[in-house]
Design an enzyme around this catalytic site. Structure first.
Site: not given
Ligand code: NAD
Length: 347
Positions: A157-158, A205-206, A211, A232-233, A263, A295
């Site tokens: 999504k992000i 990615c998560p 990873n 930002t992940s 953190e 964060h």
């Molecule tokens: P999402 O589940 O929609 O997308 C994650 C994507 O990562 C998926 O397409 C998945 O296939 C891919 N993925 C999974 N394992 C992977 C790997 N080993 N290598 C590459 N890609 C891989 O999640 P999202 O809503 O887009 O969020 C992404 C990340 O952002 C979250 O996991 C979270 O850690 C982080 N996040 C941070 C904040 C913040 O405030 N900084 C807020 C929300 C989310």
């Protein structure tokens, strides 16, 4: 008189209290807000609660899970998307977990671009200079984003919103995802190619066991000299010591970090006037080409409202129906073989 459902809310901040109190005005749950994080030392605060509500840095290991189960807690309601801080495998069969899979992917993607623009146009430096009536431009030369190659790791999504934003800037986007989206217009490449071809790399990615430290001294060596890293992940995607070395060696041109692997003891707290114990973080922050936000990427009004509404909806649905579409289940997420596809209880 009917007993109110009790929710113990850990790591509560003022903005959490505001948004959850507003969202709770209809449901009327008995929410106890605790400033402290959930850990082996604090889980006993939840004795007698039906539900606990936690955030990204609350620690849910085996001992905490056992303690919560003994305390009568039936549900762990994460008020975030990520669940790398929860031992979901150990929790399976013992306690249910729900999360907020999406609250505002725009908030995070826009924050990533804000960090990138701040860094490449030296806004963080200019802001401080002009506050001091220093209008010199020396040292503030940036570079155009237009025409640069950005490598996006994780196209969920992000990541997809970030891709759209980058395309709006006229950037060339390449991406890596462990599970690439089918029928998309995303130009997927291998991780090797992404490291080698990107002027900017952004992580969406998560964090998984696989990873952790995907950015390390070997992968940094493969990157273009002067690469800009945006995270930002989750902090532990990057080995911070290796990042620091890469910056000192001028291999990394800039780093924008909304997350940091250590953190949990630092972010969300005011340490101004204190001696910071973490030398790596202190050294990174001292670098002119490193920007750290604590964060903060999720922190918009829209996201806070969605988080509170979805979390309390998860609680309501789970307690009324014994299942919830937003259940985080070890079988679905790690083994990918959920037979119930969230149509029934996960266990
Ligand atoms: P999402 O589940 O929609 O997308 C994650 C994507 O990562 C998926 O397409 C998945 O296939 C891919 N993925 C999974 N394992 C992977 C790997 N080993 N290598 C590459 N890609 C891989 O999640 P999202 O809503 O887009 O969020 C992404 C990340 O952002 C979250 O996991 C979270 O850690 C982080 N996040 C941070 C904040 C913040 O405030 N900084 C807020 C929300 C989310």
């Amino acid at each position: 008189m009917e007993q109110k459902i009790k929710i113990s809310f850990f790591d509560a901040k003022e903005y959490d209290k505001d948004s959850f109190n507003l969202a709770n005005s209809n449901d009327g749950y008995d929410i106890k807000f605790y400033d402290t994080k959930l850990s082996e030392d604090t889980y006993k605060l939840a004795v007698g609660s039906d539900v606990i509500c936690i955030f990204v840095n609350d620690e849910v290991n085996q001992a905490v899970i056992d303690g919560l189960v003994e305390s009568g807690v039936k549900l762990i309601a994460l008020r975030c998307a990520g669940y790398n801080n929860v031992d979901i495998e150990y929790a399976f069969g013992k306690i249910h977990i729900v999360n907020v899979p999406a609250y505002s992917p725009y908030a995070v993607a826009e924050h990533a671009m804000a960090l990138l623009l701040t860094s490449v146009r030296r806004i963080h430096k200019a802001y401080i200079r002009t506050k001091d009536f220093n209008f010199s431009l020396n040292g503030l030369t940036g570079f155009d984003l237009h025409g640069k190659t950005v490598g996006v790791v994780g196209t969920g999504k992000i990541g997809r919103i970030f891709i759209d934003i980058c395309r709006g800037f006229g950037m060339h986007v390449i991406a890596y995802d462990k599970f690439p989206a089918k029928d998309s217009e995303i130009d997927y490449v291998s991780l090797e190619e992404l490291w080698q071809s990107s002027d900017i790399i952004s992580f969406h990615c998560p964090l998984t066991d696989e990873n952790r430290h995907m950015v390390n001294k070997d992968t940094i060596r493969k990157m273009k000299k002067g690469v800009v890293l945006l995270n930002t992940s989750r902090g532990a995607l990057i080995d911070s010591e290796a990042l620091l070395e890469g910056i000192k060696e001028r291999q990394i041109g800039a780093a924008c970090l909304d997350v940091y692997e250590e953190e949990s003891d630092v972010f969300f707290h005011d340490f101004s006037g204190h001696i910071v114990e973490d030398d790596t973080l202190a050294r990174l922050i001292s670098m002119p080409n490193v920007i750290v936000t604590s964060h903060q990427a999720f922190l918009t009004k829209e996201a806070l409202t969605n988080i509170a509404d979805t979390t309390l909806m998860n609680v309501k649905v789970f307690l009324e129906e014994g299942r919830c579409n937003n259940e985080v289940c070890y079988k679905c997420t790690k083994l990918g073989n959920c037979t119930q596809e969230h149509k029934a209880k996960c266990f």
